[in-house]
Scaffold this motif. Sequence first.
Motif, short mmCIF file in Angstrom:
data_model
loop_
_atom_site.label_atom_id
_atom_site.label_comp_id
_atom_site.label_asym_id
_atom_site.label_seq_id
_atom_site.Cartn_x
_atom_site.Cartn_y
_atom_site.Cartn_z
N GLY A 277 7.09 0.89 -5.89
CA GLY A 277 6.38 -0.05 -5.04
C GLY A 277 6.17 -1.37 -5.75
O GLY A 277 7.10 -1.93 -6.34
N ASN A 278 4.94 -1.85 -5.74
CA ASN A 278 4.65 -3.14 -6.38
C ASN A 278 4.06 -2.97 -7.79
O ASN A 278 3.36 -3.85 -8.29
CB ASN A 278 3.73 -3.99 -5.52
CG ASN A 278 2.38 -3.33 -5.27
OD1 ASN A 278 2.18 -2.16 -5.61
ND2 ASN A 278 1.45 -4.07 -4.66
N SER B 168 7.34 6.48 -6.60
CA SER B 168 7.90 5.32 -5.92
C SER B 168 7.21 4.10 -6.52
O SER B 168 5.98 3.95 -6.42
CB SER B 168 7.64 5.40 -4.41
OG SER B 168 8.08 4.22 -3.77
N THR C 169 -0.67 -1.37 -5.51
CA THR C 169 -1.28 -0.80 -4.31
C THR C 169 -0.29 0.00 -3.47
O THR C 169 -0.69 0.84 -2.66
CB THR C 169 -1.89 -1.92 -3.45
OG1 THR C 169 -0.86 -2.89 -3.16
CG2 THR C 169 -3.03 -2.63 -4.20
N THR C 170 1.01 -0.25 -3.63
CA THR C 170 2.00 0.49 -2.84
C THR C 170 2.74 1.54 -3.67
O THR C 170 3.73 2.10 -3.22
CB THR C 170 3.03 -0.49 -2.24
OG1 THR C 170 3.71 -1.19 -3.29
CG2 THR C 170 2.36 -1.50 -1.32
N THR C 171 2.25 1.79 -4.88
CA THR C 171 2.88 2.79 -5.75
C THR C 171 2.48 4.19 -5.32
O THR C 171 1.31 4.45 -5.00
CB THR C 171 2.43 2.57 -7.21
OG1 THR C 171 2.80 1.26 -7.62
CG2 THR C 171 3.06 3.60 -8.13
N THR C 172 3.44 5.10 -5.27
CA THR C 172 3.13 6.53 -5.15
C THR C 172 3.53 7.19 -6.46
O THR C 172 4.46 6.76 -7.13
CB THR C 172 3.86 7.18 -3.97
OG1 THR C 172 5.28 7.04 -4.15
CG2 THR C 172 3.47 6.52 -2.65
#
Length: 221
Positions: A108-109, A106, A133-136
């Motif tokens: 994210g940012n 994902s 920081t919001t990456t999976t």
Amino acid sequence: MTTRQALADEILRQATAVGSTTPQAHGGDWRQATVATVGAGGTVTTTDGIVARRLESYRNPAVGDVIRIDVSSTGDWTTPGRTATAAVPGWTPYTPTWTAGTTNPSVGNAVRTGRYQRFEKTCHVAIRLVPGTTTTFGSGGYLIGLPFPTADDTVEYVGSARLTAGSTYIGQCFAGANATEMNATFPSSATPATAVNMSPTAPATFASGHILRLSLTYQTA
């Protein structure tokens, strides 16, 4: 002015006009023109209808190019290429896709930055991927999208890869034939890997059925 003199002057005027526009009369010539269409057979057509064959020097033609066109005494038109007023093709930005073999990440940012430069059938591409920081991160081998599919041919394409993750890891990226994505390959652990020049026995014994893949972008002399 006598009628005879007037007739002679008119004949001279018309002969001069015809001679100035007819290659057979005045020999070869050149001028500038603007490209209206690009032909599949190595030609361009100008906005005033001249079909000129491109010389080897004129790579990556485009509509709107300001070019020099040359005409021979037999009326054949050629063009050596763009004049200095036309822009040199630059690098084009694109956003590469980022997927994985089992579960996709994902984004994210994360920041995905891609640039490519294309000359006819040659494409150079550079990519920078920075997770946020919001990456999976998903699971399985990563695949990074190319700006254009690779050729459906019998060769594959190998490039360089560099990962900075505490330490710096040097590897390769790889795209097969008829591919829309490439992968990146690194040593399987953080233990430094050494390299040797290839020989009959290094890095492994070269034998029937093995495959060596090489890719190189270069400019000839």
